[in-house]
Design a protein around this motif. Structure first.
Motif, PDB file in Angstrom:
ATOM      1  N   GLU A 111    -135.438  45.831  13.664  1.00 40.61           N
ATOM      2  CA  GLU A 111    -136.578  45.165  14.582  1.00 40.61           C
ATOM      3  C   GLU A 111    -138.118  44.521  13.999  1.00 40.61           C
ATOM      4  O   GLU A 111    -138.621  43.814  14.273  1.00 40.61           O
ATOM      5  CB  GLU A 111    -136.947  45.964  15.731  1.00 40.61           C
ATOM      6  CG  GLU A 111    -137.532  47.503  15.566  1.00 40.61           C
ATOM      7  CD  GLU A 111    -136.496  48.774  15.151  1.00 40.61           C
ATOM      8  OE1 GLU A 111    -135.267  48.176  14.933  1.00 40.61           O
ATOM      9  OE2 GLU A 111    -136.652  49.819  15.469  1.00 40.61           O
ATOM     10  N   HIS A 112    -138.596  45.508  13.069  1.00 43.13           N
ATOM     11  CA  HIS A 112    -139.748  44.831  12.421  1.00 43.13           C
ATOM     12  C   HIS A 112    -139.758  43.803  11.438  1.00 43.13           C
ATOM     13  O   HIS A 112    -140.525  42.898  11.592  1.00 43.13           O
ATOM     14  CB  HIS A 112    -140.638  46.111  11.563  1.00 43.13           C
ATOM     15  CG  HIS A 112    -140.473  47.344  12.398  1.00 43.13           C
ATOM     16  ND1 HIS A 112    -140.407  48.739  12.129  1.00 43.13           N
ATOM     17  CD2 HIS A 112    -140.731  47.538  13.833  1.00 43.13           C
ATOM     18  CE1 HIS A 112    -140.595  49.542  12.872  1.00 43.13           C
ATOM     19  NE2 HIS A 112    -140.616  48.769  14.107  1.00 43.13           N
TER      20      HIS A 112
ATOM     21  N   THR B 125    -145.511  52.244  13.349  1.00 49.78           N
ATOM     22  CA  THR B 125    -144.577  53.166  14.280  1.00 49.78           C
ATOM     23  C   THR B 125    -145.481  54.293  14.528  1.00 49.78           C
ATOM     24  O   THR B 125    -146.214  54.839  13.901  1.00 49.78           O
ATOM     25  CB  THR B 125    -143.576  53.465  13.525  1.00 49.78           C
ATOM     26  OG1 THR B 125    -142.745  52.336  12.920  1.00 49.78           O
ATOM     27  CG2 THR B 125    -142.360  54.383  14.345  1.00 49.78           C
TER      28      THR B 125
ATOM     29  N   HIS C 163    -147.893  48.143  18.572  1.00 47.56           N
ATOM     30  CA  HIS C 163    -146.676  48.329  17.904  1.00 47.56           C
ATOM     31  C   HIS C 163    -145.312  48.180  19.003  1.00 47.56           C
ATOM     32  O   HIS C 163    -144.269  47.559  18.687  1.00 47.56           O
ATOM     33  CB  HIS C 163    -146.280  49.739  17.326  1.00 47.56           C
ATOM     34  CG  HIS C 163    -145.167  49.823  16.538  1.00 47.56           C
ATOM     35  ND1 HIS C 163    -144.890  49.347  15.333  1.00 47.56           N
ATOM     36  CD2 HIS C 163    -144.022  50.192  16.833  1.00 47.56           C
ATOM     37  CE1 HIS C 163    -143.774  49.368  14.951  1.00 47.56           C
ATOM     38  NE2 HIS C 163    -143.038  50.162  15.968  1.00 47.56           N
TER      39      HIS C 163
ATOM     40  N   ASP D 297    -142.155  45.583  18.545  1.00 51.13           N
ATOM     41  CA  ASP D 297    -140.753  45.941  18.797  1.00 51.13           C
ATOM     42  C   ASP D 297    -140.303  44.968  19.820  1.00 51.13           C
ATOM     43  O   ASP D 297    -139.133  44.840  19.704  1.00 51.13           O
ATOM     44  CB  ASP D 297    -140.792  47.340  19.205  1.00 51.13           C
ATOM     45  CG  ASP D 297    -140.631  48.389  18.261  1.00 51.13           C
ATOM     46  OD1 ASP D 297    -140.858  48.041  17.144  1.00 51.13           O
ATOM     47  OD2 ASP D 297    -141.159  49.675  18.779  1.00 51.13           O
TER      48      ASP D 297
HETATM   49 ZN    ZN Z   1    -141.023  49.829  15.993  1.00 53.53          ZN
END
Ligand code: ZN
Length: 278
Positions: free
Chosen positions: A74-75, A180, A223, A227
């Motif tokens: 995802e990042h 994160t 964050h 995501d």
């Molecule tokens: Zn994340």
């Protein structure tokens, strides 16, 4: 209105590092590609960065094809989306995309620094044409008609209260660099589930009631927005409309992709070059 042309990297870039969940070191090399689409390659097996290949959404978004998997995409996907990259091949040696500093910044900087090349087509878009709500259990997402691309994330965070972050086509430093995070009280459960093995206070912001590691209050909400963008990028195109998430996670993002891809709420379109308006 401005639709993006296809974009890829000017040259290949490589990154090694530990994976947040496996704790194992892996290496990725991102290559330019002239063909629309993001593809992972592992041991010669192609894993398209598309919703249909998602096999897990608990604590990360993982893809598999033909018995080969790549975890925690995802990042990297968020970095691609924020830079407008829709065409690349990612060679993966290992189990998981490196977590780096827990944000999208390392991927973002590597790609931006090597340079971006525009391709000869306009990108695929998914235009939201009617409102819809996805409401599984307490959390929800709303898809709205909107003339632009807008992602919103809002939630009440433990110890931090209500926070909201909005992306409207411009990536800002604090969004790209948002790490994160985890609540200290959740760590034993993560370990019990054999997750978070590569987590440390450098790649994961630990949150407890003292907030002693917190540098600024909006990092967690930024964050979560990152995501959301990275997960939605797995529809295989850009969004024209608004996606609002209230307390969402990778699983809710998965459900939002399902709604976008099934048709009716969103319509896939490929703007022809001649109607491009800047
Ligand atoms: Zn994340």
């Amino acid at each position: 209105m401005k639709f993006l042309r296809g974009r890829t990297l000017k040259d290949s870039v490589t990154l090694s590092g530990v994976g947040i969940h496996t704790g194992e070191v892996s290496r990725i090399t991102i290559h330019p590609s002239a063909k629309r689409g993001i593809y992972f390659y592992k041991n010669g097996v192609k894993i398209p960065a598309l919703h249909q290949y998602v096999v897990n959404t608990v604590a990360s978004t993982d893809l598999c094809n033909d018995g080969k998997c790549v975890r925690t995409v995802e990042h990297l996907m968020a970095a691609f989306y924020l830079l407008g990259i829709d065409s690349a091949v990612v060679e993966v040696e290992g189990l998981e995309i490196p977590i780096a500093d827990g944000s999208a910044k390392v991927f973002f900087d590597l790609i931006r620094d090597v340079g971006i090349e525009e391709l000869d087509y306009l990108q695929r878009y998914f235009k939201i044409v009617r409102p819809e709500e996805v409401r599984p259990n307490g959390i929800f997402a709303r898809l709205k008609v909107y003339n632009g691309e807008r992602f919103v994330y809002e939630d009440v965070f433990n110890h931090l209260g209500r926070r909201k972050a909005v992306y409207e086509g411009e990536a800002w430093e604090a969004l790209v660099g948002a790490r994160t995070f985890c609540y200290i009280e959740d760590v034993p459960l993560l370990w019990l589930l054999n997750l978070g093995r590569g987590g440390n206070p450098i790649n994961t912001l630990p949150l407890d009631e003292n907030l002693c590691y917190l540098v600024y209050g909006d990092e967690p909400v930024n964050h979560k927005l990152l995501d959301l963008i990275g997960d939605i990028a797995l529809v295989g195109g850009r969004i024209w409309g608004e996606i609002y998430s209230s307390g969402g996670n990778h699983t809710l993002n998965h459900m939002v992709r399902e709604v976008i891809l099934k048709g009716g709420v969103a319509k896939e379109f490929y703007p022809p070059l001649e109607v491009r308006v800047s």
